[in-house]
Design a protein around this motif. Structure first.
Motif, PDB file in Angstrom:
ATOM      1  N   ILE A  68       0.834  -1.192   0.000  1.00 31.63           N
ATOM      2  CA  ILE A  68       0.000   0.000   0.000  1.00 31.63           C
ATOM      3  C   ILE A  68       0.870   1.244   0.000  1.00 31.63           C
ATOM      4  CG2 ILE A  68      -1.880  -1.191   1.208  1.00 31.63           C
ATOM      5  CD1 ILE A  68      -1.253   0.526   3.634  1.00 31.63           C
ATOM      6  N   LYS A  69       0.251   2.355  -0.394  1.00 28.74           N
ATOM      7  CA  LYS A  69       0.970   3.625  -0.482  1.00 28.74           C
ATOM      8  C   LYS A  69       0.073   4.731   0.036  1.00 28.74           C
ATOM      9  CE  LYS A  69       2.998   6.879  -3.670  1.00 28.74           C
ATOM     10  NZ  LYS A  69       2.516   7.673  -4.749  1.00 28.74           N
ATOM     11  N   ARG A  70       0.679   5.627   0.765  1.00 25.02           N
ATOM     12  CA  ARG A  70      -0.016   6.844   1.202  1.00 25.02           C
ATOM     13  C   ARG A  70       0.819   8.019   0.728  1.00 25.02           C
ATOM     14  NH1 ARG A  70      -2.732   9.036   6.040  1.00 25.02           N
ATOM     15  NH2 ARG A  70      -3.422  11.035   5.259  1.00 25.02           N
ATOM     16  N   ASP A  71       0.193   8.899  -0.037  1.00 29.45           N
ATOM     17  CA  ASP A  71       0.892  10.074  -0.544  1.00 29.45           C
ATOM     18  C   ASP A  71       1.229  11.014   0.609  1.00 29.45           C
ATOM     19  OD1 ASP A  71       0.711   9.189  -3.179  1.00 29.45           O
ATOM     20  OD2 ASP A  71      -1.205  10.201  -3.501  1.00 29.45           O
ATOM     21  N   TYR A  72       2.390  11.609   0.536  1.00 26.24           N
ATOM     22  CA  TYR A  72       2.852  12.539   1.570  1.00 26.24           C
ATOM     23  C   TYR A  72       2.023  13.819   1.567  1.00 26.24           C
ATOM     24  CZ  TYR A  72       5.582  16.108   3.881  1.00 26.24           C
ATOM     25  OH  TYR A  72       5.962  17.133   4.695  1.00 26.24           O
ATOM     26  N   ARG A  73       1.753  14.293   2.777  1.00 26.42           N
ATOM     27  CA  ARG A  73       1.133  15.605   2.981  1.00 26.42           C
ATOM     28  C   ARG A  73       1.805  16.236   4.195  1.00 26.42           C
ATOM     29  NH1 ARG A  73      -4.381  13.598   3.800  1.00 26.42           N
ATOM     30  NH2 ARG A  73      -4.145  14.969   5.573  1.00 26.42           N
ATOM     31  N   PRO A  74       2.003  17.519   4.205  1.00 30.59           N
ATOM     32  CA  PRO A  74       2.690  18.177   5.324  1.00 30.59           C
ATOM     33  C   PRO A  74       2.012  17.965   6.681  1.00 30.59           C
ATOM     34  CG  PRO A  74       2.576  19.665   3.451  1.00 30.59           C
ATOM     35  CD  PRO A  74       1.744  18.462   3.102  1.00 30.59           C
ATOM     36  N   ASP A  75       0.698  17.722   6.704  1.00 29.61           N
ATOM     37  CA  ASP A  75       0.033  17.529   7.997  1.00 29.61           C
ATOM     38  C   ASP A  75       0.328  16.166   8.628  1.00 29.61           C
ATOM     39  OD1 ASP A  75      -1.537  15.989   6.306  1.00 29.61           O
ATOM     40  OD2 ASP A  75      -3.441  16.772   7.048  1.00 29.61           O
ATOM     41  N   MET A  76       1.118  15.325   7.964  1.00 30.18           N
ATOM     42  CA  MET A  76       1.543  14.045   8.541  1.00 30.18           C
ATOM     43  C   MET A  76       2.706  14.220   9.521  1.00 30.18           C
ATOM     44  SD  MET A  76       1.844  11.614   5.266  1.00 30.18           S
ATOM     45  CE  MET A  76       0.473  10.937   4.406  1.00 30.18           C
ATOM     46  N   LEU A  77       3.327  15.387   9.489  1.00 35.27           N
ATOM     47  CA  LEU A  77       4.530  15.600  10.288  1.00 35.27           C
ATOM     48  C   LEU A  77       4.208  15.897  11.743  1.00 35.27           C
ATOM     49  CD1 LEU A  77       6.679  17.787   7.872  1.00 35.27           C
ATOM     50  CD2 LEU A  77       6.746  15.309   8.228  1.00 35.27           C
ATOM     51  N   ARG A  78       5.084  15.444  12.597  1.00 31.54           N
ATOM     52  CA  ARG A  78       5.039  15.794  14.009  1.00 31.54           C
ATOM     53  C   ARG A  78       6.080  16.870  14.245  1.00 31.54           C
ATOM     54  NH1 ARG A  78       9.206  14.192  16.870  1.00 31.54           N
ATOM     55  NH2 ARG A  78       8.147  14.071  18.841  1.00 31.54           N
ATOM     56  N   ALA A 133      10.786   8.647  10.709  1.00 36.45           N
ATOM     57  CA  ALA A 133      10.567   8.488   9.266  1.00 36.45           C
ATOM     58  C   ALA A 133      10.637   9.859   8.613  1.00 36.45           C
ATOM     59  CB  ALA A 133       9.214   7.843   9.007  1.00 36.45           C
ATOM     60  N   ALA A 134      11.493   9.995   7.627  1.00 36.45           N
ATOM     61  CA  ALA A 134      11.664  11.267   6.925  1.00 36.45           C
ATOM     62  C   ALA A 134      10.408  11.593   6.114  1.00 36.45           C
ATOM     63  CB  ALA A 134      12.869  11.182   5.989  1.00 36.45           C
ATOM     64  N   PRO A 135      10.130  12.867   5.902  1.00 35.42           N
ATOM     65  CA  PRO A 135       8.969  13.254   5.102  1.00 35.42           C
ATOM     66  C   PRO A 135       9.028  12.660   3.701  1.00 35.42           C
ATOM     67  CG  PRO A 135       9.885  15.158   6.233  1.00 35.42           C
ATOM     68  CD  PRO A 135      10.846  14.032   6.438  1.00 35.42           C
ATOM     69  N   GLY A 136       7.895  12.187   3.218  1.00 40.25           N
ATOM     70  CA  GLY A 136       7.790  11.602   1.878  1.00 40.25           C
ATOM     71  C   GLY A 136       6.657  10.606   1.836  1.00 40.25           C
ATOM     72  N   ASP A 137       6.377  10.096   0.646  1.00 39.56           N
ATOM     73  CA  ASP A 137       5.343   9.079   0.498  1.00 39.56           C
ATOM     74  C   ASP A 137       5.685   7.882   1.379  1.00 39.56           C
ATOM     75  OD1 ASP A 137       4.203  10.728  -1.398  1.00 39.56           O
ATOM     76  OD2 ASP A 137       4.848   9.515  -3.115  1.00 39.56           O
ATOM     77  N   ILE A 138       4.656   7.228   1.891  1.00 34.75           N
ATOM     78  CA  ILE A 138       4.859   6.061   2.756  1.00 34.75           C
ATOM     79  C   ILE A 138       4.404   4.820   2.013  1.00 34.75           C
ATOM     80  CG2 ILE A 138       4.299   4.989   4.961  1.00 34.75           C
ATOM     81  CD1 ILE A 138       3.590   7.822   5.947  1.00 34.75           C
ATOM     82  N   HIS A 139       5.279   3.831   1.971  1.00 36.28           N
ATOM     83  CA  HIS A 139       4.983   2.554   1.329  1.00 36.28           C
ATOM     84  C   HIS A 139       5.034   1.475   2.397  1.00 36.28           C
ATOM     85  CE1 HIS A 139       5.594   4.188  -2.754  1.00 36.28           C
ATOM     86  NE2 HIS A 139       6.410   5.006  -2.111  1.00 36.28           N
ATOM     87  N   ALA A 140       4.078   0.552   2.371  1.00 34.08           N
ATOM     88  CA  ALA A 140       4.068  -0.551   3.322  1.00 34.08           C
ATOM     89  C   ALA A 140       3.804  -1.849   2.576  1.00 34.08           C
ATOM     90  CB  ALA A 140       2.995  -0.333   4.386  1.00 34.08           C
ATOM     91  N   GLU A 141       4.470  -2.896   3.026  1.00 30.43           N
ATOM     92  CA  GLU A 141       4.257  -4.238   2.496  1.00 30.43           C
ATOM     93  C   GLU A 141       3.770  -5.089   3.658  1.00 30.43           C
ATOM     94  OE1 GLU A 141       6.832  -7.959   0.661  1.00 30.43           O
ATOM     95  OE2 GLU A 141       7.747  -5.975   0.797  1.00 30.43           O
ATOM     96  N   CYS A 142       2.720  -5.844   3.437  1.00 26.50           N
ATOM     97  CA  CYS A 142       2.138  -6.666   4.487  1.00 26.50           C
ATOM     98  C   CYS A 142       2.047  -8.103   3.995  1.00 26.50           C
ATOM     99  CB  CYS A 142       0.747  -6.123   4.842  1.00 26.50           C
ATOM    100  SG  CYS A 142       0.012  -6.865   6.304  1.00 26.50           S
ATOM    101  N   ALA A 143       2.510  -9.046   4.825  1.00 27.91           N
ATOM    102  CA  ALA A 143       2.478 -10.462   4.459  1.00 27.91           C
ATOM    103  C   ALA A 143       1.581 -11.224   5.424  1.00 27.91           C
ATOM    104  CB  ALA A 143       3.893 -11.045   4.497  1.00 27.91           C
ATOM    105  N   LEU A 144       0.839 -12.166   4.895  1.00 33.98           N
ATOM    106  CA  LEU A 144      -0.073 -12.985   5.685  1.00 33.98           C
ATOM    107  C   LEU A 144       0.683 -14.184   6.242  1.00 33.98           C
ATOM    108  CD1 LEU A 144      -3.052 -13.178   6.483  1.00 33.98           C
ATOM    109  CD2 LEU A 144      -3.434 -14.484   4.410  1.00 33.98           C
TER     110      LEU A 144
END
Length: 116
Positions: free
Chosen positions: A42-52, A97-108
């Protein structure tokens, strides 16, 4: 583990997510970029409001990605996946995690009648 079979492909799962969360604007929802038996990406596009404060991706954002990846993985492999709920989620943050798009891989690892 028995041979796994996809019940829904990436496009179908994304359609389910959009219907399940109609208030989310495009880009606010992590989407499945690829699905195969036993695995999703899965992928989540980066947005500035994701930052802490401090300029790294916030923990709640990363946990959302992890939870969504697990949910979509179950959804891809079951007929009743939309009724799946998270019963436990533990995360260890080893570094920021540095700012940018987030990619995740999930295995069953296991797919039972009541738990995945």
């Amino acid at each position: 583990m028995a041979e796994l079979e996809l019940k829904l492909d990436a496009e179908a799962v994304n359609a389910v997510l959009r219907r399940a969360f109609p208030d989310k604007a495009p880009g606010d929802l992590p989407l499945v970029s690829r699905a195969e038996p036993g695995r999703v990406w899965i992928k989540r596009d980066y947005r500035p409001d994701m930052l802490r404060p401090g300029g790294t991706i916030s923990g709640p954002t990363l946990m959302e990605i992890a939870d969504t990846a697990a949910f979509t993985l179950v959804l891809c492999h079951t007929d009743s996946g939309s009724m799946a709920v998270t019963s436990s989620l533990t995360m260890n943050f080893l570094r920021g995690a540095a700012p940018g798009d987030i990619h995740a891989e999930c295995a069953l690892l296991r797919l039972g009648r009541r738990n995945a």
